[in-house]
Design a protein around this motif. Structure first.
Motif, PDB file in Angstrom:
ATOM      1  N   ALA A 636       0.289  -3.542   1.173  1.00  0.00           N
ATOM      2  CA  ALA A 636      -0.773  -2.638   1.613  1.00  0.00           C
ATOM      3  C   ALA A 636      -1.521  -3.333   2.742  1.00  0.00           C
ATOM      4  O   ALA A 636      -1.604  -4.563   2.771  1.00  0.00           O
ATOM      5  CB  ALA A 636      -1.713  -2.306   0.461  1.00  0.00           C
ATOM      6  N   LYS A 638      -4.698  -2.798   6.163  1.00  0.00           N
ATOM      7  CA  LYS A 638      -5.697  -1.981   6.841  1.00  0.00           C
ATOM      8  C   LYS A 638      -6.012  -2.584   8.201  1.00  0.00           C
ATOM      9  O   LYS A 638      -5.922  -3.798   8.414  1.00  0.00           O
ATOM     10  CB  LYS A 638      -6.978  -1.844   6.012  1.00  0.00           C
ATOM     11  CG  LYS A 638      -7.893  -3.056   6.040  1.00  0.00           C
ATOM     12  CD  LYS A 638      -9.258  -2.737   5.436  1.00  0.00           C
ATOM     13  CE  LYS A 638     -10.193  -3.940   5.519  1.00  0.00           C
ATOM     14  NZ  LYS A 638     -11.536  -3.638   5.010  1.00  0.00           N
ATOM     15  N   SER A 656      -5.289   2.637   7.216  1.00  0.00           N
ATOM     16  CA  SER A 656      -4.761   1.763   6.176  1.00  0.00           C
ATOM     17  C   SER A 656      -3.583   2.401   5.456  1.00  0.00           C
ATOM     18  O   SER A 656      -3.382   3.619   5.489  1.00  0.00           O
ATOM     19  CB  SER A 656      -5.862   1.418   5.168  1.00  0.00           C
ATOM     20  OG  SER A 656      -6.377   2.594   4.582  1.00  0.00           O
ATOM     21  N   LYS A 657      -2.826   1.549   4.826  1.00  0.00           N
ATOM     22  CA  LYS A 657      -1.758   1.970   3.929  1.00  0.00           C
ATOM     23  C   LYS A 657      -2.129   1.519   2.522  1.00  0.00           C
ATOM     24  O   LYS A 657      -2.427   0.343   2.288  1.00  0.00           O
ATOM     25  CB  LYS A 657      -0.419   1.341   4.324  1.00  0.00           C
ATOM     26  CG  LYS A 657       0.700   1.601   3.303  1.00  0.00           C
ATOM     27  CD  LYS A 657       1.855   0.641   3.486  1.00  0.00           C
ATOM     28  CE  LYS A 657       2.857   0.745   2.337  1.00  0.00           C
ATOM     29  NZ  LYS A 657       3.919  -0.279   2.418  1.00  0.00           N
ATOM     30  N   THR A 738       2.962   5.879  -1.908  1.00  0.00           N
ATOM     31  CA  THR A 738       2.419   5.365  -0.651  1.00  0.00           C
ATOM     32  C   THR A 738       1.435   6.369  -0.075  1.00  0.00           C
ATOM     33  O   THR A 738       1.698   7.573  -0.075  1.00  0.00           O
ATOM     34  CB  THR A 738       3.539   5.107   0.375  1.00  0.00           C
ATOM     35  OG1 THR A 738       4.451   4.157  -0.151  1.00  0.00           O
ATOM     36  CG2 THR A 738       2.961   4.563   1.675  1.00  0.00           C
ATOM     37  N   SER A 739       0.299   5.855   0.402  1.00  0.00           N
ATOM     38  CA  SER A 739      -0.714   6.723   1.005  1.00  0.00           C
ATOM     39  C   SER A 739      -1.116   6.177   2.363  1.00  0.00           C
ATOM     40  O   SER A 739      -1.370   4.979   2.515  1.00  0.00           O
ATOM     41  CB  SER A 739      -1.951   6.819   0.109  1.00  0.00           C
ATOM     42  OG  SER A 739      -2.958   7.592   0.741  1.00  0.00           O
ATOM     43  N   ASN A 740      -1.148   7.050   3.352  1.00  0.00           N
ATOM     44  CA  ASN A 740      -1.680   6.717   4.671  1.00  0.00           C
ATOM     45  C   ASN A 740      -3.102   7.252   4.748  1.00  0.00           C
ATOM     46  O   ASN A 740      -3.330   8.454   4.614  1.00  0.00           O
ATOM     47  CB  ASN A 740      -0.814   7.323   5.771  1.00  0.00           C
ATOM     48  CG  ASN A 740       0.570   6.699   5.813  1.00  0.00           C
ATOM     49  OD1 ASN A 740       0.689   5.494   5.949  1.00  0.00           O
ATOM     50  ND2 ASN A 740       1.609   7.514   5.674  1.00  0.00           N
TER      51      ASN A 740
END
Length: 974
Positions: A636, A638, A656-657, A738-740
């Motif tokens: 992860a 940012k 960020s991821k 996974t989040s963007n």
């Protein structure tokens, strides 16, 4: 010495009465002279700083805000914050088993599992076995100094699960004295009372400082029928004016009568002498009097025929012939409107906690904390219900019933029965014990570097007890009673159904008209069930932070963290549950473990200082490497900019991821039995022929690829077999979500209006591969896909010879996509007014997009924004006026108008619109002595009930169902 003096605390103390505070640079400047400027730590970063500025939006809630609302549970306040919604609560778990009474928060409505709750920057043990969401019941409010909410970019700093953000609960670190607090909440209508007591004390010494507290809370349950708005339900019925699905006339409409109609609940003993028919099947129903004689089944105050009965067309299916309406609830087998329905699960909790520090020397400090929590809740349910087969040779069949069966050539009848009068209602009692402790050391390495390290252990034990349960096979044995060799026994039959003996140890039971059972019958048929579960959490962590080197604009600061965490969970159901012997419950043991090793680096680089259009400009970045024992390696990160344009204007940007790792339950849940009604199968020739699906071509291709010939049909025996069996099961092939994430914010503190702060933040989350549970719908999704190579087909098991579906699996799959975008608005204003101080605070969220797609197929996206769970606007307004030793607090909570369904059309109903909803709370508190504070408040001053709509009139998740209530409290300190 690198002290733990915290400037945020100073800032909070300056504005305690404002409740929630938007963090901004101007705010920091206001308070820099309150205490010496030391390096501090702000949620969302592990770098200690010289100011409160952060590229990540942070909202601070002081502990006083909880007191100002008469709140004794953190989640009751978080649920009203515009950035959050309710995850689980006693209002939403009234029919839950393992989740009964839990209190979890849900940032951005992305799910409690995507919100990371920390206590003093450290993880807390989960509230439920195999989960990650924290039960806020275990956090004592009297120990809370403040709550910091950070959204966006948090996973790079704190690890997985912080997709939506972090709720960091900061506790008090010391106290000099003892404080008693007692409070109660009394609703205007009966039920839902709340009583609280706490004692908190501590000392502040030269080397040893500590604080400890004991909190007790009792939340009483209340049934739905205790509220007047529920006793006057909003009922709907099929619109008799509707002719077809294209006439622009709604199919269903609100009844418009205060007494209302209700579907008939066939909960009592009855049997039918023939098949259900379209022309009033109630005429074929019979039940029993107290002597076991048959009589016609009574339909209460009267059956009202389906308004569209004359229009029933088996081809067009304009109405369901079994839809019947009944006025009143005094017939046979009617549990009645609201029977065994509750608005709130009863909850009793006891929490003991402590935090302390011991100064080892000038440079190093030992820290320790401890929490013990015991919570107990009980969920009641309806009695167990069955369909019994009563054979003609049953020893308890009386002459009148025998004649009826003989006249109709019936060898058996099906008796539907609820065991209301035999074993009573079912109840699920759940007791949870939480133990958490940590010990750490923090201090300085050099003038520029400090460290913090700790070891932490947490455990939750969960005991669940089911009462009022039935051993289903024993019940069937005892009811199949026959006369054999001069005695009434439980029949032992051969394959042809002939009686060949008696079942040893079985106690015969006459269920026809029975109102009680003997102790011997209860001992043979009735039972209890239990499940013991345990979840352990072990964490070791080390963080070092300080300055790397100096640039013209300032020092480059950094923080480096190494962390090891192990989560393990076990469940041990009782033998009758493991063997599936009891009604409605079966479960196998679970034993799962997850280990993760993590390394993170966070760097803050000052780029500019005191130049044109830049009082300061800082670039921040963070990277976290994670190695999970099940899902493998991941990361992860940012990237952020924090830009002070002028003394009045600041801009912050964050990209960020984030990731969320599947929890133990997602991965290791063992097989448990479930059923799905109906025998639909998209591969049936008749289903394909009548299908209007846009995926019809895919279905034909995939069904044939699966070995089903064109024109294939299942057998009549398969079609008549009733519910389709399935299994709920974990999936060890899951991957991390996974989040963007994106945030862009502006902070404005105009010099021409002293005391005013304005904050505007745009935020966006794009979650891919989100974990979603798929069950029976896997059949359609499997064959509608472009090929059989898809994650859904593994959930469908067909017989290799016949092609018929044997069972399905309900498993989690990385298939869903979630997109959310919105804008947060915060404004605070503080000024002197008359001889006192006035503080105003507005916090609001505007939801731009809320798109979800459970399958991952682009064409399956749907928009939820503007529906009940996702209103366009949510807002909270605080007004606090303080004068001398008194404070007056007014709070308003607002939800914008919504609809029930964005895909609604006028053909469906005439009640899709849900009006806006606003409540007001008031609290007055005063110190009548230096040592004694008194509080009195009224929540829901206007007694707002949920909107009078069929979808919301009894909704306790988003609306206030408790009604107007008064809160009284007193606090004595010495």
């Amino acid at each position: 010495m690198l002290k733990k003096l915290n400037l945020i605390t100073a800032a909070v103390n300056a504005v305690l009465i404002t409740g929630t505070i938007g963090v901004s640079s101007a705010f920091a400047q206001e308070t820099t002279d309150v205490k010496p400027v030391e390096r501090i730590q702000v949620t969302g970063s592990k770098i200690k700083r010289f100011n409160l500025t952060s590229p990540t939006p942070v909202t601070v809630i002081s502990g006083v805000e909880l007191e100002n609302q008469g709140i004794t549970n953190v989640n009751d306040l978080l649920a009203d914050m515009p950035q959050a919604t309710v995850g689980l609560s006693p209002e939403t778990t009234t029919n839950s088993i393992y989740a009964s009474g839990l209190n979890t928060t849900d940032l951005r409505g992305l799910g409690s599992e995507r919100t990371l709750v920390l206590v003093n920057g450290r993880r807390f043990v989960p509230g439920s076995i195999g989960d990650t969401a924290v039960d806020l019941n275990n956090i004592p409010t009297t120990m809370i100094e403040r709550i910091e909410i950070a959204t966006g970019g948090a996973a790079a700093v704190y690890g997985a699960d912080a997709v939506a953000g972090v709720v960091n609960i900061i506790t008090k670190k010391s106290m000099d004295g003892i404080e008693f607090d007692v409070s109660t909440v009394r609703p205007e209508q009966s039920g839902g009372e709340q009583n609280n007591f706490s004692i908190t004390g501590g000392m502040e010494g030269d080397k040893l400082s500590f604080i400890a507290s004991v909190n007790y809370t009792e939340n009483k349950s209340y049934g739905k029928l205790s509220r007047d708005f529920y006793r006057n339900p909003v009922n709907t019925y099929i619109n008799p004016a509707n002719l077809n699905g294209t006439d622009g006339i709604p199919e269903r409409i609100i009844l418009g009568k205060p007494t209302g109609l209700a579907y008939y609940s066939e909960g009592g003993d009855f049997f039918s002498k023939g098949a259900f028919t379209d022309d009033g099947y109630n005429n074929h129903h019979y039940t029993f009097d107290e002597n076991g004689n048959i009589r016609p089944f009574q339909m209460g105050s009267g059956r009202i025929p389906n308004p569209n009965q004359a229009l029933i067309d088996h081809e067009n299916k304009l109405a369901n012939p079994s839809n019947s309406y009944f006025e009143g609830g005094n017939g046979d087998g009617v549990f009645g409107h609201g029977y065994k329905s509750y608005f709130q699960t009863p909850l009793e909790r006891l929490i003991a906690s402590a935090y302390g520090t011991y100064q080892l020397n000038d440079d190093h400090t030992l820290t320790f904390d401890f929490t013990y929590s015991n919570t107990e809740s009980t969920t009641e349910s309806t009695p167990a219900f069955f369909r019994h087969t009563i054979r003609r040779d049953n020893a308890f069949v009386k002459n009148d019933m025998a004649k009826l069966m003989d006249d109709n050539e019936l060898k058996s009848v099906t008796l539907r029965q609820a065991n209301e009068n035999l074993w009573g209602d079912r109840a699920y009692n759940q007791e949870r014990e939480v133990f958490r402790t940590s010990i750490g050391v923090e201090g300085i390495i050099s003038d520029d570097w400090g460290y913090s390290t700790y070891a932490q252990f947490g455990r939750i034990e969960q005991d669940t007890l089911w009462t009022g349960e039935v051993l289903t096979q024993n019940l069937a044995n005892s009811i199949d009673a026959v006369e054999y060799q001069g005695n009434v026994v439980c029949a032992k039959r051969n394959d042809d159904g002939e009686v060949i003996g008696a079942i040893e140890g079985c106690t015969p039971f006459n269920t026809m008209g029975a109102t009680s059972a003997t102790q011997a019958q209860v001992d043979y048929i009735g039972t209890t069930a239990t499940r013991f579960a345990q979840h352990d959490q072990v964490v070791f962590a080390l963080t070092v932070d300080g300055s790397l080197f100096e640039l013209p604009a300032g020092y480059v600061a950094a923080a480096f963290t190494a962390e090891h965490r192990r989560e393990s969970a076990t469940t041990t159901p009782s033998e009758n549950m493991q063997k599936g012997l009891i009604f409605g419950n079966s479960s196998l043991p679970m034993d799962g473990e997850i280990d993760v090793n993590e390394l993170s680096a966070e760097i803050s680089i000052p780029l500019l200082e005191d130049v044109f259009l830049a009082t300061d400009l800082t670039f921040e970045t963070a990277l976290r490497y994670m190695d999970y024992s099940v899902t493998g390696e991941d990361n992860a990160w940012k990237l952020a900019l924090n830009w002070g344009v002028t003394d009045e204007l600041r801009v912050r940007l964050n990209r960020s991821k984030s990731v969320r790792a599947p929890n133990i339950g997602d991965l290791f849940t063992p097989n448990s039995k479930t059923f799905s009604s109906g025998r639909a199968d998209v591969c049936r020739a008749d289903s394909i022929a009548t299908s209007g699906s846009k995926y019809k071509a895919n279905v034909i291709k995939n069904c044939q690829a699966a070995g089903l010939a064109e024109g294939w049909k299942p057998s009549d025996a398969w079609l008549a077999a009733g519910s389709l069996p399935g299994y709920i099961q974990g999936n060890q092939n899951l991957k991390n979500e996974t989040s963007n994430d994106y945030t862009v914010g502006v902070i404005y503190t105009p010099e021409f209006v002293e005391g005013l702060d304005l904050t505007l933040d745009y935020w966006s989350f794009e979650v891919e591969g989100a974990i979603e549970y798929f069950g029976r719908n896997s059949v359609e999704l499997c064959y509608e896909s472009s090929s059989l190579d898809n994650p859904f087909c593994s959930n469908v098991v067909r017989n290799e010879k016949t092609g018929e579906i044997e069972n399905f699996f309900t498993r989690p799959i990385n298939a869903a996509v979630i997109n959310k975008k919105g804008v947060d608005v915060e404004s605070a204003y503080r000024t002197e007014l008359f001889s006192g101080d006035l503080a105003l605070k507005l916090t609001a969220t505007y939801l731009i997009d809320d798109n979800s797609n459970s399958t991952g197929r682009a064409e399956d996206f749907r928009s939820d924004v503007g529906e009940i769970a996702s209103p366009r606007w949510k807002g909270r307004f605080n007004a606090v006026y303080s004068h001398d030793d008194s404070a007056y607090v007014l709070t308003m909570n607002y939800r914008h108008a919504t609809v029930n369904d964005n895909d609604w059309s006028i053909e469906q109903n005439n009640y899709n619109d849900i009006p806006s909803y606003t409540t007001f709370d008031f609290m007055y508190k005063t110190n009548i002595l230096d040592e004694l504070q008194l509080r009195v408040g009224v929540n829901n001053i206007l007694d707002r009930e949920p909107p009078r709509n069929p979808f919301t009139y009894d909704d306790g998740e988003f609306f206030d169902v408790k009604g107007r209530r008064i809160s009284l409290g007193a606090k004595y300190t010495f």
